[in-house]
Design a protein around this motif. Structure first.
Motif, PDB file in Angstrom:
ATOM      1  N   ASP A 104       0.835  -1.210   0.000  1.00 13.10           N
ATOM      2  CA  ASP A 104       0.000   0.000   0.000  1.00 13.10           C
ATOM      3  C   ASP A 104       0.868   1.258   0.000  1.00 13.10           C
ATOM      4  O   ASP A 104       0.568   2.225  -0.699  1.00 13.10           O
ATOM      5  CB  ASP A 104      -0.940   0.017   1.222  1.00 13.10           C
ATOM      6  N   GLY A 105       1.953   1.216   0.778  1.00  9.15           N
ATOM      7  CA  GLY A 105       2.841   2.380   0.854  1.00  9.15           C
ATOM      8  C   GLY A 105       3.537   2.659  -0.469  1.00  9.15           C
ATOM      9  O   GLY A 105       3.823   3.809  -0.816  1.00  9.15           O
ATOM     10  N   LEU A 106       3.806   1.602  -1.199  1.00  9.83           N
ATOM     11  CA  LEU A 106       4.554   1.713  -2.454  1.00  9.83           C
ATOM     12  C   LEU A 106       3.671   2.192  -3.610  1.00  9.83           C
ATOM     13  O   LEU A 106       4.165   2.870  -4.534  1.00  9.83           O
ATOM     14  CB  LEU A 106       5.127   0.318  -2.772  1.00  9.83           C
ATOM     15  N   LEU A 107       2.371   1.855  -3.560  1.00  6.48           N
ATOM     16  CA  LEU A 107       1.470   2.114  -4.697  1.00  6.48           C
ATOM     17  C   LEU A 107       1.591   3.522  -5.287  1.00  6.48           C
ATOM     18  O   LEU A 107       1.716   3.666  -6.504  1.00  6.48           O
ATOM     19  CB  LEU A 107       0.004   1.836  -4.297  1.00  6.48           C
ATOM     20  N   PRO A 108       1.608   4.598  -4.466  1.00  9.90           N
ATOM     21  CA  PRO A 108       1.655   5.948  -5.058  1.00  9.90           C
ATOM     22  C   PRO A 108       2.929   6.226  -5.850  1.00  9.90           C
ATOM     23  O   PRO A 108       2.950   7.168  -6.639  1.00  9.90           O
ATOM     24  CB  PRO A 108       1.601   6.883  -3.838  1.00  9.90           C
ATOM     25  N   TYR A 109       3.965   5.425  -5.644  1.00 13.17           N
ATOM     26  CA  TYR A 109       5.253   5.699  -6.295  1.00 13.17           C
ATOM     27  C   TYR A 109       5.551   4.765  -7.462  1.00 13.17           C
ATOM     28  O   TYR A 109       6.616   4.825  -8.058  1.00 13.17           O
ATOM     29  CB  TYR A 109       6.388   5.632  -5.253  1.00 13.17           C
ATOM     30  N   LEU A 110       4.593   3.891  -7.775  1.00 16.96           N
ATOM     31  CA  LEU A 110       4.816   2.957  -8.884  1.00 16.96           C
ATOM     32  C   LEU A 110       4.487   3.615 -10.215  1.00 16.96           C
ATOM     33  O   LEU A 110       3.538   4.403 -10.319  1.00 16.96           O
ATOM     34  CB  LEU A 110       3.954   1.700  -8.699  1.00 16.96           C
ATOM     35  N   LYS A 111       5.278   3.267 -11.241  1.00 13.73           N
ATOM     36  CA  LYS A 111       5.065   3.809 -12.587  1.00 13.73           C
ATOM     37  C   LYS A 111       4.778   2.647 -13.540  1.00 13.73           C
ATOM     38  O   LYS A 111       5.212   1.521 -13.282  1.00 13.73           O
ATOM     39  CB  LYS A 111       6.344   4.522 -13.084  1.00 13.73           C
ATOM     40  N   PRO A 112       4.107   2.941 -14.650  1.00 13.04           N
ATOM     41  CA  PRO A 112       3.890   1.883 -15.632  1.00 13.04           C
ATOM     42  C   PRO A 112       5.227   1.254 -16.036  1.00 13.04           C
ATOM     43  O   PRO A 112       6.216   1.968 -16.241  1.00 13.04           O
ATOM     44  CB  PRO A 112       3.249   2.628 -16.823  1.00 13.04           C
ATOM     45  N   GLY A 113       5.255  -0.065 -16.081  1.00  7.34           N
ATOM     46  CA  GLY A 113       6.485  -0.777 -16.469  1.00  7.34           C
ATOM     47  C   GLY A 113       7.326  -1.217 -15.281  1.00  7.34           C
ATOM     48  O   GLY A 113       8.204  -2.064 -15.421  1.00  7.34           O
ATOM     49  N   ASP A 114       7.067  -0.661 -14.097  1.00 11.41           N
ATOM     50  CA  ASP A 114       7.826  -1.080 -12.907  1.00 11.41           C
ATOM     51  C   ASP A 114       7.524  -2.545 -12.572  1.00 11.41           C
ATOM     52  O   ASP A 114       6.458  -3.070 -12.920  1.00 11.41           O
ATOM     53  CB  ASP A 114       7.429  -0.239 -11.672  1.00 11.41           C
ATOM     54  N   ILE A 115       8.455  -3.163 -11.866  1.00 12.10           N
ATOM     55  CA  ILE A 115       8.247  -4.535 -11.378  1.00 12.10           C
ATOM     56  C   ILE A 115       8.261  -4.494  -9.854  1.00 12.10           C
ATOM     57  O   ILE A 115       9.152  -3.890  -9.252  1.00 12.10           O
ATOM     58  CB  ILE A 115       9.400  -5.475 -11.839  1.00 12.10           C
ATOM     59  N   VAL A 116       7.256  -5.138  -9.250  1.00 16.51           N
ATOM     60  CA  VAL A 116       7.280  -5.343  -7.801  1.00 16.51           C
ATOM     61  C   VAL A 116       7.597  -6.815  -7.589  1.00 16.51           C
ATOM     62  O   VAL A 116       6.879  -7.685  -8.110  1.00 16.51           O
ATOM     63  CB  VAL A 116       5.926  -4.975  -7.150  1.00 16.51           C
ATOM     64  N   ALA A 117       8.682  -7.110  -6.883  1.00 19.73           N
ATOM     65  CA  ALA A 117       9.099  -8.501  -6.681  1.00 19.73           C
ATOM     66  C   ALA A 117       8.960  -8.865  -5.213  1.00 19.73           C
ATOM     67  O   ALA A 117       9.704  -8.370  -4.377  1.00 19.73           O
ATOM     68  CB  ALA A 117      10.546  -8.696  -7.148  1.00 19.73           C
TER      69      ALA A 117
END
Ligand code: UDX
Length: 436
Positions: A104-117
């Motif tokens: 949830d904390g990360l969501l605002p900083y994610l951009k299209p094409g990013d990978i969350v592992a």
């Protein structure tokens, strides 16, 4: 590549430093300000061989930094989640609150094409549940379990036995797997197997690997129980079994059993998840694995009681070891510390020593007496109990010299790590686990 690592505990701090060491630019992020302050100064917040050196080197290189500010993840394109998944209080299930908070904390900083592992050990089905929130930002979720062993974490991270990537189906999943191949290019260049699976399989690889290892340990400990009523020697049995290449000798070390931050809670969380899935019977044996494991702690305490004539009240017992295994200062669910606490509960005057884990042990079990110096800890003991197989006890402790320090030459070897002949020759009464 630019990477962020959310969670800087045993897993994340090592992962961040190791990824910087193979050339990536890494920001490690954690909510714990004290921990981040230490890491940012290049001080390892826990004992892990090689980590201190790696931190110093990578902070100096400028590729590694640490912060409590999640917005700094926005500079990265691959985000590793390495937060803890402890056992929920009053239940066997895993507590996912830190994983949920990290995502949830990360969501605002994610951009299209990013990978969350995701690297944390989670119940099967977790990735599927998290994915929609991440997909909405244009990023992709992969599940990339971590198999590192404490004590060997740096090497296990840089040169793992295998890499597993659980990805969504279709081109998006293929691209995500390619990004992870690039992240781990050094390991892949040395032919480390890279397995691409679906989410559920990747999550299961981790929990089933730990379930298998725990089962192997409890299997040999069950044989130790049989050895105890038949006069057989479980260490010879393990050697003979281990020569069968299909079985192998590793993880057939009988003793006071497994502990730590992973195996115990992971097998419990696996049982709990299987039950939620209506398939509890498939892993019901894990309850038995857990029960055998806990019985061995009671057995070690009982050996001390019996050796001291049936009552430990007021007797001095020196416990060598507090960490759940050597090369670590981790005392989470430590069988060593548990046995010490049991003896204290029975009225013994318990003195604990350990090369690395005293501070951590004192914090959770302040009622015990801690002495940093091994020989000082041995002075005047009525019985000695070895519960963590540090070299300081296994190979460097001379039974004759130790015999001059203690009041009673009784040694209980909770890890079957001493040579009984040497100790008996020096006049000690030696008691092993599953050995005559
Ligand atoms: C474990 C897994 O090995 C690792 O792959 C996973 O990522 C995390 O959990 P770790 O908790 O660091 O790693 O410790 P491990 O070396 O597996 O040992 C676990 C426990 O089992 C220790 O308490 C150890 O003393 C005990 N053990 C191990 C035995 O009692 N007998 C053995 O033969 C081996």
């Amino acid at each position: 590549m630019r990477l962020s690592v959310i969670g800087c505990g045993y897993l994340g701090a090592v992962h961040a430093a190791a990824m910087a060491s193979i050339g990536h630019e890494v920001v490690g992020i954690d909510v714990d300000e004290a921990k981040i302050a230490m890491l940012a100064k290049g001080k390892a917040p826990f004992f892990e061989p090689g980590l201190q050196e790696l931190l110093t080197q990578e902070l100096e290189s400028g590729r590694l930094r640490f912060t409590t500010d999640l917005s700094e993840a926005s500079s990265a394109t691959v985000h590793f989640i390495g937060v803890g998944t402890p056992q929920k209080a009053g239940s066997y299930s895993a507590d996912l609150r830190f994983v949920n908070a990290a995502v949830d904390g990360l969501l605002p900083y994610l951009k299209p094409g990013d990978i969350v592992a995701g690297k944390s050990t989670v119940p099967v089905g977790t990735a599927q549940e998290l994915a929609p929130r991440i997909v909405e930002t244009g990023a992709t979720l992969v599940w990339n379990p971590e198999f590192l062993r404490e004590g060997f974490a740096v090497n296990d991270t840089i040169a793992p036995d295998r890499l597993v990537a659980g990805v969504p189906s279709g081109p998006e999943g293929e691209r995500a797997a390619d990004v992870l191949r690039e992240v781990y290019h050094t390991a892949i260049a040395t032919e480390t197997p890279f397995l691409v699976t679906d989410y559920a399989t990747a999550e299961l690889v981790k929990v089933s690997a730990n379930a298998f290892l725990a089962t192997k340990i409890s299997f040999i400990n069950a044989m130790a129980e049989i050895a105890e009523v038949t006069g057989a020697d479980v260490t010879q049995l393990a050697d003979a079994l281990g020569h069968d290449a299909r079985i192998g000798r590793r993880f057939l070390g009988a003793g006071i059993g497994f502990g730590g931050g992973c195996l115990p809670k992971d097998i419990r969380a696996f049982s709990a998840r299987a039950e939620e899935l209506g398939q509890g019977e498939s892993v019901s044996f894990l309850r038995e694995v857990d029960a055998i494991n806990l019985r061995r702690r009671a057995r070690a305490a009982q050996l001390v009681v019996d050796a001291l004539g049936g009552d430990v009240h007021g007797k001095s017992v020196t416990v060598l070891g507090a960490a759940f295994k050597p090369h670590s200062d981790d005392i989470r669910d430590s069988p060593a510390l548990d046995v010490a606490v049991r003896l204290h509960g029975l009225g013994a005057r318990v003195t604990v020593t350990d090369p690395e884990a005293i501070e951590n042990a004192r914090r959770v079990q302040p009622q015990l007496t801690y002495v940093a110096d091994r020989d000082e800890a041995l002075a005047g003991a009525d019985a000695v109990l070895v519960v963590t197989e540090w070299d300081e006890y296994r190979t460097q402790l001379d039974p004759t010299a130790a015999g001059d320090l203690v009041s009673g030459k009784i040694v209980v070897d909770g890890r079957n790590c001493l040579d009984p002949v040497r100790w008996r020759d020096a006049g000690w009464q030696y008691f092993g686990m599953g050995r005559p």
